[in-house]
Design a protein around this motif. Structure first.
Motif, PDB file in Angstrom:
ATOM      1  N   ASP A  68     116.710  -5.999  52.140  1.00  0.00           N
ATOM      2  CA  ASP A  68     116.485  -5.457  50.796  1.00  0.00           C
ATOM      3  C   ASP A  68     115.731  -4.140  50.864  1.00  0.00           C
ATOM      4  N   LEU A  69     114.711  -4.072  51.696  1.00  0.00           N
ATOM      5  CA  LEU A  69     113.912  -2.863  51.839  1.00  0.00           C
ATOM      6  C   LEU A  69     114.762  -1.698  52.369  1.00  0.00           C
ATOM      7  N   ILE A  70     115.559  -1.961  53.375  1.00  0.00           N
ATOM      8  CA  ILE A  70     116.406  -0.918  53.958  1.00  0.00           C
ATOM      9  C   ILE A  70     117.431  -0.425  52.943  1.00  0.00           C
ATOM     10  N   GLN A  71     118.017  -1.340  52.184  1.00  0.00           N
ATOM     11  CA  GLN A  71     118.976  -0.948  51.159  1.00  0.00           C
ATOM     12  C   GLN A  71     118.305  -0.090  50.090  1.00  0.00           C
ATOM     13  N   GLU A  72     117.092  -0.469  49.728  1.00  0.00           N
ATOM     14  CA  GLU A  72     116.333   0.287  48.733  1.00  0.00           C
ATOM     15  C   GLU A  72     116.063   1.724  49.202  1.00  0.00           C
ATOM     16  N   VAL A  73     115.705   1.869  50.457  1.00  0.00           N
ATOM     17  CA  VAL A  73     115.395   3.178  51.031  1.00  0.00           C
ATOM     18  C   VAL A  73     116.643   4.065  51.039  1.00  0.00           C
ATOM     19  N   HIS A  74     117.802   3.475  51.277  1.00  0.00           N
ATOM     20  CA  HIS A  74     119.035   4.239  51.396  1.00  0.00           C
ATOM     21  C   HIS A  74     119.737   4.491  50.058  1.00  0.00           C
ATOM     22  N   GLU A  75     119.193   4.017  48.984  1.00  0.00           N
ATOM     23  CA  GLU A  75     119.809   4.250  47.674  1.00  0.00           C
ATOM     24  C   GLU A  75     119.448   5.600  47.121  1.00  0.00           C
TER      25      GLU A  75
END
Length: 75
Positions: A68-75
């Motif tokens: 979730d954190l990685i997806q958030e960073v890449h949005e």
């Protein structure tokens, strides 16, 4: 079961002394470790609380949180 760990590095952030584990001096001798084992046997541990404190380190939960954190960073 309670965690018995050296009072060193990240252990002090994960273990609540007397709640979900006990520390021994990382510079101490074997006798310090033995004393900590003895103390743990004498303590009346709240095993439900220990189990609850361990849940935040569950592998599936940790993977999900990192994803979730990685997806958030890449949005």
């Amino acid at each position: 079961a309670p965690v018995l760990a050296a009072d060193h590095q990240n252990n002090v952030n994960m273990i609540e002394e007397g709640e979900n584990g006990l520390f021994f001096d990382h510079n101490n001798s074997v006798s310090g470790i033995i004393d900590t084992v003895r103390k743990s046997k004498l303590k009346d541990w709240d095993h439900k609380r220990i189990e609850q404190s361990a849940q935040k380190y569950d592998e599936k939960k940790s993977k999900s949180q990192w994803t979730d954190l990685i997806q958030e960073v890449h949005e």
